[in-house]
Write a protein that holds these residues in place. Structure first.
Motif, PDB file in Angstrom:
ATOM      1  N   ASN A  57      13.686   3.122  -3.919  1.00  0.00           N
ATOM      2  CA  ASN A  57      12.446   3.868  -3.695  1.00  0.00           C
ATOM      3  C   ASN A  57      12.687   4.998  -2.694  1.00  0.00           C
ATOM      4  OD1 ASN A  57       9.948   4.809  -3.010  1.00  0.00           O
ATOM      5  ND2 ASN A  57       9.026   2.798  -2.638  1.00  0.00           N
ATOM      6  N   ASN A  61      10.708   5.327   0.568  1.00  0.00           N
ATOM      7  CA  ASN A  61      10.856   4.325   1.610  1.00  0.00           C
ATOM      8  C   ASN A  61      12.316   4.017   1.875  1.00  0.00           C
ATOM      9  OD1 ASN A  61       8.136   4.043   1.916  1.00  0.00           O
ATOM     10  ND2 ASN A  61       7.982   2.272   0.572  1.00  0.00           N
ATOM     11  N   ILE A 119      11.497  -7.776   1.880  1.00  0.00           N
ATOM     12  CA  ILE A 119      11.152  -7.156   0.594  1.00  0.00           C
ATOM     13  C   ILE A 119      12.385  -7.350  -0.283  1.00  0.00           C
ATOM     14  CG2 ILE A 119      10.474  -5.058  -0.617  1.00  0.00           C
ATOM     15  CD1 ILE A 119       9.156  -4.045   1.858  1.00  0.00           C
ATOM     16  N   ASP A 134       6.973  -4.973  -4.696  1.00  0.00           N
ATOM     17  CA  ASP A 134       5.913  -4.217  -5.359  1.00  0.00           C
ATOM     18  C   ASP A 134       5.910  -4.488  -6.859  1.00  0.00           C
ATOM     19  OD1 ASP A 134       4.642  -2.224  -3.362  1.00  0.00           O
ATOM     20  OD2 ASP A 134       6.779  -2.073  -2.936  1.00  0.00           O
ATOM     21  N   PHE A 145       2.814  -6.849  -3.602  1.00  0.00           N
ATOM     22  CA  PHE A 145       1.964  -5.910  -2.859  1.00  0.00           C
ATOM     23  C   PHE A 145       0.998  -5.265  -3.835  1.00  0.00           C
ATOM     24  CE2 PHE A 145       6.220  -5.544  -0.626  1.00  0.00           C
ATOM     25  CZ  PHE A 145       5.936  -6.579   0.243  1.00  0.00           C
ATOM     26  N   ARG A 159      -1.510   8.768  -6.256  1.00  0.00           N
ATOM     27  CA  ARG A 159      -1.730   7.325  -6.273  1.00  0.00           C
ATOM     28  C   ARG A 159      -3.005   6.934  -7.006  1.00  0.00           C
ATOM     29  NH1 ARG A 159       1.061   4.343  -1.283  1.00  0.00           N
ATOM     30  NH2 ARG A 159       1.502   2.974  -3.034  1.00  0.00           N
ATOM     31  N   LYS A 165      -4.581  -3.878  -1.275  1.00  0.00           N
ATOM     32  CA  LYS A 165      -4.167  -2.727  -0.462  1.00  0.00           C
ATOM     33  C   LYS A 165      -4.876  -1.473  -0.941  1.00  0.00           C
ATOM     34  CE  LYS A 165      -0.099  -1.318  -3.105  1.00  0.00           C
ATOM     35  NZ  LYS A 165       1.352  -1.343  -3.222  1.00  0.00           N
ATOM     36  N   HIS A 166      -4.904  -0.429  -0.153  1.00  0.00           N
ATOM     37  CA  HIS A 166      -4.436  -0.280   1.223  1.00  0.00           C
ATOM     38  C   HIS A 166      -5.712  -0.216   2.033  1.00  0.00           C
ATOM     39  CE1 HIS A 166      -1.533   1.623  -1.558  1.00  0.00           C
ATOM     40  NE2 HIS A 166      -0.605   1.211  -0.747  1.00  0.00           N
ATOM     41  N   MET A 187      -2.888  -5.411   2.877  1.00  0.00           N
ATOM     42  CA  MET A 187      -2.024  -4.419   3.519  1.00  0.00           C
ATOM     43  C   MET A 187      -2.935  -3.362   4.125  1.00  0.00           C
ATOM     44  SD  MET A 187       0.914  -1.978   1.798  1.00  0.00           S
ATOM     45  CE  MET A 187       1.846  -3.346   1.130  1.00  0.00           C
ATOM     46  N   PHE A 220      -2.309   3.683   5.493  1.00  0.00           N
ATOM     47  CA  PHE A 220      -1.634   4.707   6.298  1.00  0.00           C
ATOM     48  C   PHE A 220      -2.636   5.641   6.986  1.00  0.00           C
ATOM     49  CE2 PHE A 220       1.892   4.653   2.960  1.00  0.00           C
ATOM     50  CZ  PHE A 220       2.892   4.245   3.810  1.00  0.00           C
ATOM     51  N   ASP A 246       1.499  -1.096   6.240  1.00  0.00           N
ATOM     52  CA  ASP A 246       2.233  -0.390   5.208  1.00  0.00           C
ATOM     53  C   ASP A 246       3.586   0.006   5.793  1.00  0.00           C
ATOM     54  OD1 ASP A 246       2.965   0.772   2.857  1.00  0.00           O
ATOM     55  OD2 ASP A 246       1.084   1.821   2.544  1.00  0.00           O
ATOM     56  N   TRP A 247       4.466   0.417   4.885  1.00  0.00           N
ATOM     57  CA  TRP A 247       5.863   0.703   5.279  1.00  0.00           C
ATOM     58  C   TRP A 247       5.894   1.781   6.378  1.00  0.00           C
ATOM     59  CZ3 TRP A 247      10.653  -0.684   2.508  1.00  0.00           C
ATOM     60  CH2 TRP A 247      11.777  -0.027   3.008  1.00  0.00           C
ATOM     61  N   TRP A 298       6.207   3.020 -10.059  1.00  0.00           N
ATOM     62  CA  TRP A 298       6.170   1.605  -9.662  1.00  0.00           C
ATOM     63  C   TRP A 298       6.422   0.690 -10.860  1.00  0.00           C
ATOM     64  CZ3 TRP A 298       6.539   0.869  -4.697  1.00  0.00           C
ATOM     65  CH2 TRP A 298       5.864   1.672  -3.790  1.00  0.00           C
ATOM     66  N   GLU A 312       3.276   7.233  -5.510  1.00  0.00           N
ATOM     67  CA  GLU A 312       3.276   7.574  -4.081  1.00  0.00           C
ATOM     68  C   GLU A 312       3.972   8.901  -3.815  1.00  0.00           C
ATOM     69  OE1 GLU A 312       4.736   4.494  -1.537  1.00  0.00           O
ATOM     70  OE2 GLU A 312       4.511   5.720   0.262  1.00  0.00           O
TER      71      GLU A 312
HETATM   72  C1  BGC Z   1       3.418   1.967  -0.083  1.00  0.00           C
HETATM   73  C2  BGC Z   1       2.899   0.597  -0.419  1.00  0.00           C
HETATM   74  C3  BGC Z   1       4.047  -0.295  -0.817  1.00  0.00           C
HETATM   75  C4  BGC Z   1       5.053  -0.328   0.312  1.00  0.00           C
HETATM   76  C5  BGC Z   1       6.245  -1.213   0.033  1.00  0.00           C
HETATM   77  C6  BGC Z   1       4.563   1.913   0.907  1.00  0.00           C
HETATM   78  O1  BGC Z   1       5.145   3.151   1.097  1.00  0.00           O
HETATM   79  O2  BGC Z   1       2.369   2.748   0.440  1.00  0.00           O
HETATM   80  O3  BGC Z   1       1.947   0.693  -1.443  1.00  0.00           O
HETATM   81  O4  BGC Z   1       3.562  -1.567  -1.116  1.00  0.00           O
HETATM   82  O5  BGC Z   1       5.528   0.973   0.517  1.00  0.00           O
HETATM   83  O6  BGC Z   1       7.062  -0.678  -0.919  1.00  0.00           O
END
Ligand code: BGC
Length: 735
Positions: A67, A70, A86, A117, A161, A175, A214-215, A258, A261, A293-294, A431, A499
């Motif tokens: 991802n 992240n 995770i 996720d 998640f 999103r 979430k979120h 969750m 942000f 959140d991350w 996702w 995202e």
């Molecule tokens: C996203 C979440 C996701 C998390 C873990 C974040 O950047 O906003 O929706 O569950 O990352 O991957």
């Protein structure tokens, strides 16, 4: 001698008491499956050191993370005491290996909680959530989530998640694809259905996972559709628009949440005591935990409410975030904050209990390892594929069908053009978890399967998704000239939504519109298949086409349900869960807008002020005739209940599934109210010539009342309307 005997006896009793006390201590009550979860939690907590407690509140990653949004340095040396990971791998081996370390080498043997996720399927990828809501079939969504849960749990994942229940009204926000559209009630119903699907009746089941709402909350209000930015949300709007899906999700038993942000009107979600503690924990009584959140805890610094990670940890923790997802804030600072008295021990204990509770409920202490299985045993089972196909079928929306150009007649020569026609990858959307593009049936392959020996397919791609290369136009036109009808497969690339994937316009790139304009020159009927992760701006394409089918990102079933609709094997039954604006400039536009002071004015000078396709729009191959709404009483008291009914007859030539949406309207109220509000929907199969009755049991407080800025619900005496399509009926509520 007697004295010695007494002393001896006394010593014996004393040592028995000691042995018993020691035995009690060593009995490790928390390991006894016959004890209640609460007793086990209390017992375990009483044995934990400060450092062990803190470690339970951290989440790192395990396995290869693809991802791009992240990225973080992987923590290779995973502590045996870590609370959660995770889990990026798709088989249980690595999990079991790391779990073994936790269970066998940590002092207390606390198992790790593995999250991931799983958003719209794990390996059996089904349509994106925005599309799922267009099916108006929560039962099907529940079944699809149960498939995802089974595949995930058997692969080593205990916790997903998902669902995302962020009401979203700006198609520019990438999103928007991950939630259930613009309406609070719709998000609430589908969110609850998906929780039930993931969790089943008992999350300790070997095919169930814990869900994560979430979120929490208001992320969908991101300004101008940009990701991670500010959201301006008054208390009134918070309750009116954003809270319902969370409240209902908690009632449906969501094990975790969750936090968001976004900075909500000056207090970021990650540090928002009001929503996390006052409402979620105290008012709604949620006893699971909240994960950040991350990176969102440390991002409190960028949001300007914490000077360093330590302060960020303190603010997030004291607000009510129990688990730190990849921030390195709790692991580094929480123990010190407790020692300094900036975080109370009581709050720390409460947080640890919440995490342990979920672990016990998942059965991790009793069954920490995932049994091994082959991919064939856990993925793409025939029943799972059927559900994915059915959900895709029901989520496709027939936007336009001039002169009933669809379904296509047998014997047609079909020109299939456009960049989506042979794509597998983009059908899966963002996702996609462990979805494999090779599992997806392309639109072209679906048409081939469907029309075998019944029609001839010709193909030309015409152009790419974007860019300026028109060199394929001539070939596409020549192919079209040779055919009776054109199917143009257009759309967005998968990575254009999800995202961190905002767009400034929701129109398709102009090259795709130009391709259709070129095809129009052939004079052949044009059917557009539109695949996207957001609502689209279609006003120019609408003029050029005879029919339009919004197929979204349908998942691996892809071309099969689409072709089934084109051939008339399937009668389309999807209806929009989000408004399709006339153009991007209309955003924000949604069906439940508040009334304006001057309804005759305030229009755009250059474009229409109404959307191109409104919420709940969707055509069928059959016709439905709606009777009048009948209500059991025109006058009721606030505490009375009332029933409204409407009969719907299928007067066309084909069986169909019809969804009735029940709206209410309150003309005068203490607070201004939306022009209409969805209160119930129901989908039923109505066979050709058959009449079905749809029923709405009205509870005045729930359905006619309004919510104030504190989340309290009221119903006032006065006039109300109950509405279905263009039918409405008035009723009066008395004190
Ligand atoms: C996203 C979440 C996701 C998390 C873990 C974040 O950047 O906003 O929706 O569950 O990352 O991957």
């Amino acid at each position: 001698m007697k004295k010695i005997r007494v002393i001896y006896l006394f010593t014996l009793i004393l040592s028995s008491v000691n042995i018993w006390a020691q035995y009690q201590k060593d009995a490790l009550l928390y390991k006894d499956p016959n004890q209640s979860v609460e007793r086990r939690v209390e017992d375990l907590l009483s044995r934990m050191t400060l450092e062990e407690k803190v470690m339970q509140l951290n989440q790192y990653t395990l396995g290869r993370n693809d991802n791009a949004n992240n990225m973080a340095d992987p923590i290779n040396d995973i502590p045996a005491e870590i609370g959660s990971l995770i889990y990026f791998s798709s088989n249980p081996d690595l999990r079991n290996q790391v779990q073994k370390k936790a269970v066998e080498t940590s002092r207390l043997g606390i198992p790790i909680l593995f999250g991931y996720d799983v958003i719209h399927g794990y390996r059996t990828v089904y349509p994106i959530s925005l599309a799922q809501a267009c099916s108006w079939n929560p039962t099907l969504v529940q079944q699809a989530c149960a498939v995802a849960a089974q595949e995930a749990r058997m692969s080593g994942v205990d916790w997903t998640f998902s669902p995302m229940v962020d009401v979203a009204r700006d198609g520019r926000w990438g999103r928007v694809s991950e939630g259930y559209g613009e309406d609070p009630y719709t998000n609430a119903v589908f969110g609850a259905a998906s929780i039930k699907g993931y969790q089943g009746n008992d999350i300790s089941g070997s095919k169930n996972v814990a869900a994560c709402l979430k979120h929490y909350v208001g992320y969908g209000a991101s300004e101008a559709g940009r990701d991670y930015v500010y959201t301006e949300i008054s208390r009134q709007t918070l309750w009116d628009t954003y809270m319902l899906p969370y409240e209902e999700g908690v009632k449906a038993g969501a094990a975790t949440l969750m936090s968001c942000f976004n900075d909500i009107s000056g207090t970021p979600g990650t540090a928002n005591h009001y929503i996390l503690t006052e409402i979620l924990k105290k008012r709604w009584g949620h006893d699971g935990f909240v994960v950040s959140d991350w990176g969102a805890i440390e991002q409190l610094r960028s949001q300007g409410v914490a000077k360093d990670r330590k302060e960020a940890a303190m603010k997030a923790f004291n607000a009510g975030v129990e688990m730190d997802m990849m921030n390195q804030c709790y692991n580094n600072h929480l123990a010190t904050l407790v020692k300094e008295g900036k975080v109370s021990e009581e709050l720390l204990n409460d947080a640890v209990k919440r995490v342990l509770r979920v672990k016990f409920r998942l059965g991790l202490f009793d069954n920490p390892y995932t049994p091994s299985s082959t991919e064939k045993e856990r993925f793409l089972l025939p029943e799972s594929l059927k559900i994915a196909e059915k959900l895709a079928e029901e989520s496709i929306v027939l936007l336009k069908n001039e002169d009933n150009v669809l379904p296509l007649k047998n014997g047609s020569k079909i020109a299939v053009v456009g960049p989506m026609a042979k794509s597998q990858w983009h059908l899966l959307g963002s996702w996609r978890a462990h979805g494999n593009a090779e599992d997806a049936v392309t639109i072209y392959a679906g048409l081939e399967n469907e029309f075998k020996n019944r029609a001839r397919l010709l193909y030309a791609s015409g152009c790419d998704f974007d860019g300026e290369d028109k060199s394929g136009f001539e070939e596409a036109k020549a192919t079209a000239r040779d055919a009776d009808v054109i199917i143009a497969c257009l759309g967005e690339k998968a990575q254009w939504s999800g995202e961190n994937a905002s767009r400034s316009t929701i129109a398709l790139p102009s090259i795709q519109e130009e391709l259709v304009a070129a095809l129009k020159e052939t004079g052949k009927p044009i059917i557009l298949l539109l695949s996207s992760g957001r609502p689209l701006e279609l006003n120019r394409l609408e003029k050029l086409s005879d029919a339009m089918l919004q197929v979204w990102q349908p998942g691996i079933a892809g071309g099969n349900p689409i072709a089934g609709i084109i051939a008339g094997r399937i009668n389309p039954s999807g209806k929009l869960s989000i408004t399709f604006p006339y153009s991007t400039g209309q955003i924000p536009i949604y069906y439940n807008q508040r009334k304006s002071g001057r309804t005759h004015q305030g229009k755009y000078q250059d474009i229409p002020s109404t959307p191109l396709y409104g919420f709940a729009h969707g055509l069928s191959y059959t016709n439905y005739e709606y009777g009048d709404i009948k209500i059991s009483s025109e006058k009721i008291r606030k505490k009375d209940k009332l029933t409204a009914e409407i009969a719907v007859t299928n007067t066309g030539g084909m069986d169909g599934m019809e969804t009735v949406h029940w709206f209410i309207y309150d003309p005068v109220s203490t607070t201004s109210r939306p022009v209409k509000e969805l209160k119930l929907f129901e989908k039923q199969l109505i066979r050709e010539g058959e009449t079905k009755v749809f029923r709405f049991e009205i509870d005045p407080l729930r359905d006619l009342g309004f919510i104030d800025g504190n989340g309290d619900r009221f119903v006032e005496a006065g006039e109300y309307y109950v509405m279905v399509n263009d039918k409405k009926v008035k009723l009066e509520v008395e004190d």
